[in-house]
Design a protein around this motif. Structure first.
Motif, PDB file in Angstrom:
ATOM      1  N   ILE A 196       0.852  -1.193   0.000  1.00 23.25           N
ATOM      2  CA  ILE A 196       0.000   0.000   0.000  1.00 23.25           C
ATOM      3  C   ILE A 196       0.892   1.249   0.000  1.00 23.25           C
ATOM      4  O   ILE A 196       1.825   1.363   0.796  1.00 23.25           O
ATOM      5  CB  ILE A 196      -0.918   0.022   1.243  1.00 23.25           C
ATOM      6  N   VAL A 197       0.575   2.147  -0.925  1.00 23.85           N
ATOM      7  CA  VAL A 197       1.367   3.384  -1.048  1.00 23.85           C
ATOM      8  C   VAL A 197       0.417   4.568  -1.223  1.00 23.85           C
ATOM      9  O   VAL A 197      -0.738   4.372  -1.606  1.00 23.85           O
ATOM     10  CB  VAL A 197       2.304   3.325  -2.283  1.00 23.85           C
ATOM     11  N   PRO A 198       0.922   5.791  -0.970  1.00 21.88           N
ATOM     12  CA  PRO A 198       0.082   6.960  -1.269  1.00 21.88           C
ATOM     13  C   PRO A 198      -0.191   6.996  -2.775  1.00 21.88           C
ATOM     14  O   PRO A 198       0.661   6.609  -3.577  1.00 21.88           O
ATOM     15  CB  PRO A 198       0.940   8.155  -0.840  1.00 21.88           C
ATOM     16  N   GLU A 199      -1.350   7.506  -3.123  1.00 23.15           N
ATOM     17  CA  GLU A 199      -1.774   7.495  -4.527  1.00 23.15           C
ATOM     18  C   GLU A 199      -0.769   8.194  -5.443  1.00 23.15           C
ATOM     19  O   GLU A 199      -0.492   7.726  -6.550  1.00 23.15           O
ATOM     20  CB  GLU A 199      -3.118   8.210  -4.617  1.00 23.15           C
ATOM     21  N   GLU A 200      -0.207   9.275  -4.955  1.00 21.67           N
ATOM     22  CA  GLU A 200       0.718  10.072  -5.776  1.00 21.67           C
ATOM     23  C   GLU A 200       1.907   9.221  -6.244  1.00 21.67           C
ATOM     24  O   GLU A 200       2.362   9.327  -7.390  1.00 21.67           O
ATOM     25  CB  GLU A 200       1.184  11.285  -4.949  1.00 21.67           C
ATOM     26  N   GLU A 201       2.386   8.383  -5.316  1.00 20.77           N
ATOM     27  CA  GLU A 201       3.521   7.516  -5.646  1.00 20.77           C
ATOM     28  C   GLU A 201       3.140   6.521  -6.745  1.00 20.77           C
ATOM     29  O   GLU A 201       3.916   6.240  -7.670  1.00 20.77           O
ATOM     30  CB  GLU A 201       3.941   6.749  -4.375  1.00 20.77           C
ATOM     31  N   ALA A 202       1.903   6.037  -6.655  1.00 21.13           N
ATOM     32  CA  ALA A 202       1.439   5.060  -7.659  1.00 21.13           C
ATOM     33  C   ALA A 202       1.274   5.718  -9.025  1.00 21.13           C
ATOM     34  O   ALA A 202       1.559   5.104 -10.055  1.00 21.13           O
ATOM     35  CB  ALA A 202       0.123   4.435  -7.208  1.00 21.13           C
ATOM     36  N   PHE A 203       0.829   6.973  -9.049  1.00 20.63           N
ATOM     37  CA  PHE A 203       0.700   7.670 -10.339  1.00 20.63           C
ATOM     38  C   PHE A 203       2.061   7.744 -11.026  1.00 20.63           C
ATOM     39  O   PHE A 203       2.202   7.494 -12.219  1.00 20.63           O
ATOM     40  CB  PHE A 203       0.134   9.086 -10.138  1.00 20.63           C
ATOM     41  N   GLU A 204       3.091   8.095 -10.247  1.00 19.61           N
ATOM     42  CA  GLU A 204       4.425   8.226 -10.836  1.00 19.61           C
ATOM     43  C   GLU A 204       4.945   6.859 -11.308  1.00 19.61           C
ATOM     44  O   GLU A 204       5.499   6.739 -12.412  1.00 19.61           O
ATOM     45  CB  GLU A 204       5.393   8.842  -9.835  1.00 19.61           C
ATOM     46  N   GLU A 205       4.723   5.839 -10.469  1.00 23.93           N
ATOM     47  CA  GLU A 205       5.202   4.504 -10.832  1.00 23.93           C
ATOM     48  C   GLU A 205       4.486   3.998 -12.098  1.00 23.93           C
ATOM     49  O   GLU A 205       5.129   3.439 -12.998  1.00 23.93           O
ATOM     50  CB  GLU A 205       4.940   3.534  -9.661  1.00 23.93           C
TER      51      GLU A 205
END
Lengths: 210, 298
Positions: A37-46
């Motif tokens: 589980i990660v903050p959404e912002e991190e997932a957008f970048e990934e």
């Protein structure tokens, strides 16, 4: 905490459901990357990095965004087209969930009952599902993880998909646009798309026009 | 679903395979006078199917789907059997129920649709084989008729359990020997049409699918009557050519034999007096619409 990672396959003929391996769904404002589980912002970048690094990045829009159920569906379709243009990525529709006989044309469509055919045929290495009903998305994601080496992502309108390698939840027009913005930001920072050259297939009632 | 929802989002329209574009442009959604004559000239709501070559059930499916008065506002409830192999290919909303409980599911569904869409006419149609309707599901079938649930029940009667190898069913004819019933049936074919009439069905028809006109008329009557009065029932003979030892091209002849004088499927129709009057009015309305269309064309 689970040690299991939701990574690209081929994992097994019957890959385990990620939920049975202890992967849990993200809370609102979060996403998961390979089960973490990660903050959404991190997932957008990934997600943006994965798309830009892919040779055959592909978006699979499902019935919820292909069909004009309401104005929001139309807006999501517009946002998806912009995302595809920004990456650039192929668009291959999953228009419905019928098991198609005698066979589908894997170049122009994907089917949840045998999604691996489309992945194999087009050599897709990174994909995202948008607008696919949860049950069918789970089915397709597991089959893809089981039999291909494709990195799967899901833009889920509900609580997310643990069977995707990366999953957002509560999909909306705004979230699709944020993903597009993340792609454009990386590009502006010098990250280049590794996508092989392709021409988006276009169809009309007579068949292919491009 | 409403017919104005059967549209493709403009921004993704050019990636949709032709069959879906045809469905939007050329299907007969929204035309209350649609019928079997549209088969072959308009986009059909079933194209590929997974039944055997020459299976009369596939013909029945085509006629039934082509004759629905409002496919965009219809939900089918199916059950286990050959019919359940076809529903995944059909461009009409459908639910697969457990073996035999299709009329119970349809009862709940019809009530739910009435609450959810109080201003719309939503048709619920049960379509199941003879095993689901008469043997395993007879309780649910009858109870829904006793309760006067307003939906249509269609039984595709092939007189045995076809896709499990040919076991005896209640609708099998007396004395018939099949692969999995080697002794031969010891009692008479259940008279389901008469049972339906006595159980409260307002319109009942029993026929084969050899004559598309008749199938269309019976189906339209059944659905229109179900909307206004209560339960209706249609029994369609769709012989399993494999299990009765026929060739692919012999299905039609088998149906014609069965409906000839003295046969098991001589056309019969039961309707209450109120229903007869209602159907006469509907016929006149349909004729007036056709006349209007003709004069508009001319």
């Amino acid at each position: 905490m689970s040690q299991y990672k939701v990574q690209p396959g081929p994992e097994a003929f019957l890959s385990p459901s990620a939920a049975s391996m202890g992967i849990v769904l993200p809370d609102p404002g979060e996403a998961h990357i390979e089960g973490t589980i990660v903050p959404e912002e991190e997932a957008f970048e990934e997600a943006a990095r994965k798309f830009l690094a892919a040779k055959v990045p592909t978006i699979f829009p499902g019935p919820l965004v292909l069909w004009h159920w309401n104005e929001n569906a139309a807006k999501q379709a517009t946002a998806i087209r912009k995302l595809a243009n920004a990456i650039p990525a192929r668009l291959i529709p999953m228009a419905d969930y019928r098991p198609k006989y005698p066979k589908i044309d894997p170049e122009v469509e994907i089917n949840p009952n045998h999604p691996n055919l489309t992945i194999w045929h087009n050599k897709i290495d990174v994909c995202i599902f948008v607008g696919v009903h949860c049950h069918q998305a789970n089915l397709a994601l597991k089959i893809i993880r089981g039999g291909t080496n494709c990195y799967t992502m899901a833009m889920c309108a509900q609580a997310g998909h643990e069977d995707a390698c990366l999953s957002f939840r509560d999909a909306s027009v705004e979230k699709i646009e944020r993903l597009t913005a993340a792609v454009l930001k990386l590009k502006s920072e010098g990250v280049e798309s590794q996508a092989e050259e392709f021409t988006q297939i276009k169809l009309n009632r007579q068949g292919r026009i491009a | 679903m409403s017919k104005d929802k059967i549209k493709i989002c403009e921004d993704l329209a050019d990636i949709m395979p032709p069959e879906y574009q045809d469905l939007v442009e050329d299907a007969t959604y929204g035309d209350q006078d649609r019928g079997w004559k549209d088969v072959g000239s308009s986009k059909e709501l079933i194209e590929q199917h997974s039944l055997c070559a020459g299976c009369p059930e596939s013909i029945a499916f085509r006629y039934v789907l082509a004759s629905l008065p409002a496919p965009e506002d219809t939900v089918f409830v199916g059950s286990t059997g050959c019919t359940s192999l076809v529903f995944p290919h059909v461009a009409v909303q459908n639910i697969h129920s457990l073996f035999g409980n299709q009329n119970a599911i349809a009862s709940g569904l019809h009530r739910a649709l009435k609450v959810r869409f109080p201003d719309k006419v939503k048709d619920v149609v049960v379509l199941a084989g003879d095993g689901a309707t008469v043997d395993i599901g007879l309780d649910m079938t009858l109870q829904s008729w006793f309760r006067q649930e307003k939906f249509t029940t269609i039984c595709f009667d092939n007189e045995l359990y076809a896709n499990t190898g040919g076991q005896e069913s209640g609708l099998m004819q007396k004395g018939f020997v099949s692969k999995m019933a080697p002794v031969g049936k010891l009692f008479d074919k259940v008279r389901l049409a008469e049972i339906a009439r006595e159980s409260g069905c307002h319109y009942v028809a029993c026929l084969t699918v050899s004559k598309p006109n008749r199938v269309e008329k019976a189906l339209k009557n059944a659905i229109l009557v179900a909307r206004e009065f209560g339960p209706t029932f249609i029994q369609l003979y769709t012989p399993c050519i494999l299990e009765i030892g026929k060739q692919s091209m012999e299905g039609l002849d088998e149906m014609k034999d069965a409906e000839s004088i003295g046969g098991r499927f001589v056309y019969k129709e039961y309707a209450t007096d109120d229903v007869k009057k209602f159907l006469k009015e509907k016929d006149e309305e349909a004729k007036a619409r056709k006349k209007e269309k003709k004069s508009a064309k001319a």
